[in-house]
Write an enzyme that holds these catalytic residues in place. Structure first.
Site, PDB file in Angstrom:
ATOM      1  N   HIS A  48       0.821  -1.223   0.000  1.00 48.33           N
ATOM      2  CA  HIS A  48       0.000   0.000   0.000  1.00 48.33           C
ATOM      3  C   HIS A  48       0.849   1.264   0.000  1.00 48.33           C
ATOM      4  O   HIS A  48       1.826   1.361   0.735  1.00 48.33           O
ATOM      5  CB  HIS A  48      -0.949  -0.003   1.206  1.00 48.33           C
TER       6      HIS A  48
ATOM      7  N   PHE B 195       1.218   2.892   7.334  1.00 53.85           N
ATOM      8  CA  PHE B 195      -0.101   3.047   7.958  1.00 53.85           C
ATOM      9  C   PHE B 195      -1.164   2.837   6.885  1.00 53.85           C
ATOM     10  O   PHE B 195      -1.131   3.488   5.846  1.00 53.85           O
ATOM     11  CB  PHE B 195      -0.223   4.459   8.548  1.00 53.85           C
ATOM     12  N   VAL B 196      -2.095   1.921   7.143  1.00 54.85           N
ATOM     13  CA  VAL B 196      -3.167   1.671   6.165  1.00 54.85           C
ATOM     14  C   VAL B 196      -4.523   1.865   6.833  1.00 54.85           C
ATOM     15  O   VAL B 196      -4.783   1.352   7.923  1.00 54.85           O
ATOM     16  CB  VAL B 196      -3.067   0.238   5.571  1.00 54.85           C
ATOM     17  N   ILE B 197      -5.368   2.612   6.144  1.00 57.67           N
ATOM     18  CA  ILE B 197      -6.737   2.823   6.613  1.00 57.67           C
ATOM     19  C   ILE B 197      -7.620   2.926   5.379  1.00 57.67           C
ATOM     20  O   ILE B 197      -7.151   3.361   4.317  1.00 57.67           O
ATOM     21  CB  ILE B 197      -6.820   4.116   7.479  1.00 57.67           C
ATOM     22  N   CYS B 198      -8.877   2.492   5.513  1.00 60.11           N
ATOM     23  CA  CYS B 198      -9.804   2.601   4.379  1.00 60.11           C
ATOM     24  C   CYS B 198     -10.201   4.073   4.252  1.00 60.11           C
ATOM     25  O   CYS B 198     -11.000   4.584   5.032  1.00 60.11           O
ATOM     26  CB  CYS B 198     -11.022   1.713   4.631  1.00 60.11           C
TER      27      CYS B 198
ATOM     28  N   GLU C  44      -9.645   7.135  -3.954  1.00 54.62           N
ATOM     29  CA  GLU C  44      -9.917   7.001  -2.516  1.00 54.62           C
ATOM     30  C   GLU C  44      -9.244   8.128  -1.722  1.00 54.62           C
ATOM     31  O   GLU C  44      -9.852   8.729  -0.837  1.00 54.62           O
ATOM     32  CB  GLU C  44      -9.426   5.629  -2.036  1.00 54.62           C
TER      33      GLU C  44
ATOM     34  N   SER D 175      -6.615   3.921  -5.770  1.00 56.81           N
ATOM     35  CA  SER D 175      -6.042   4.610  -4.618  1.00 56.81           C
ATOM     36  C   SER D 175      -6.150   6.130  -4.790  1.00 56.81           C
ATOM     37  O   SER D 175      -6.442   6.862  -3.830  1.00 56.81           O
ATOM     38  CB  SER D 175      -4.587   4.181  -4.449  1.00 56.81           C
ATOM     39  N   GLN D 176      -5.924   6.589  -6.005  1.00 53.25           N
ATOM     40  CA  GLN D 176      -6.031   8.027  -6.300  1.00 53.25           C
ATOM     41  C   GLN D 176      -7.438   8.531  -5.940  1.00 53.25           C
ATOM     42  O   GLN D 176      -7.593   9.541  -5.257  1.00 53.25           O
ATOM     43  CB  GLN D 176      -5.755   8.249  -7.799  1.00 53.25           C
TER      44      GLN D 176
HETATM   45  N1  LIG Z   1      -1.942   3.657   3.077  1.00 55.18           N
HETATM   46  C1  LIG Z   1      -3.238   3.479   2.806  1.00 55.18           C
HETATM   47  O1  LIG Z   1      -4.083   3.372   3.673  1.00 55.18           O
HETATM   48  N2  LIG Z   1      -3.569   3.434   1.498  1.00 55.18           N
HETATM   49  C2  LIG Z   1      -4.843   3.328   1.035  1.00 55.18           C
HETATM   50  N3  LIG Z   1      -6.036   3.447   1.749  1.00 55.18           N
HETATM   51  C3  LIG Z   1      -7.030   3.463   0.856  1.00 55.18           C
HETATM   52  O2  LIG Z   1      -8.229   3.578   1.119  1.00 55.18           O
HETATM   53  N4  LIG Z   1      -6.535   3.346  -0.407  1.00 55.18           N
HETATM   54  C4  LIG Z   1      -5.179   3.253  -0.341  1.00 55.18           C
HETATM   55  O3  LIG Z   1      -4.376   3.139  -1.235  1.00 55.18           O
END
Ligand SMILES: NC(=O)N[C@H]1NC(=O)NC1=O
Length: 173
Positions: A67, A119-122, A87, A84-85
């Site tokens: 990610h 760090f990953v989050i929706c 989001e 990702s862009q």
């Molecule tokens: N780092 C991270 O959380 N990346 C992401 N989150 C998301 O919703 N899309 C992503 O690419």
């Protein structure tokens, strides 16, 4: 798109369509291919979830490392995946004040240093204020908790990406 359409896709078409539901990890879609025919569309998501859960700890870490940073260099240079862009833009990360951008960059750095993965989050179920708050809060977690948390967020991202695809018209492949 209905389940008959999904089941009729060739392997190549399936990967073209579903290869990005887990960020930069087409292996997740490739791994569920052998489960065809799917009884319903949520079987695709369940299969991907089981694939993720079956990974070893280092495999899960690898998945998290696929990610991109939130509000990172790739967002600025336009080199993120299209998903990702969208989001990150939707969460307001493309229009941060310089001060906010510096704060997120600093916390991302600190997080990566502490845990060894990004760090990953929706982002679609969040906004910049919540992301900032979560970054600060999750920095205090144990590494094992954070890995679990990041995997849960990846599943949320995957769920929403799958919903987008499945509610789209059938592909003209
Ligand atoms: N780092 C991270 O959380 N990346 C992401 N989150 C998301 O919703 N899309 C992503 O690419």
């Amino acid at each position: 798109m209905d389940i008959e359409t999904v089941n009729s896709l060739s392997y190549e078409e399936f990967i073209e369509l579903f290869g990005g539901v887990v960020e930069r990890c087409p292996l997740a879609a490739a791994a569920v291919w052998s489960r065809r025919p799917f009884g319903c569309v949520s079987d695709v998501e369940a299969g991907i979830g089981e694939f993720i859960d079956s990974l070893s700890e280092s495999g899960k870490e690898g998945l998290v490392r696929c990610h991109p940073d939130l509000a990172g260099r790739e967002l600025a240079s336009g080199t993120l995946t299209a998903e990702s862009q969208r989001e990150q833009e939707g969460a307001g990360l493309a229009s941060l004040q310089a001060e906010e951008a510096a704060q997120i960059a600093g916390l991302n750095r600190e997080y990566k240093q502490r845990f060894g993965f990004p760090f990953v989050i929706c982002a679609r179920t969040s906004d910049k204020a919540a992301i900032l708050q979560q970054l600060q809060q999750r920095l205090r977690n144990l590494r094992s908790q954070e890995l679990l948390h990041a995997v849960q967020e990846i599943k949320k991202i995957c769920h929403l990406r799958l919903q987008d695809l499945l509610h789209r018209a059938p592909p003209k492949l």
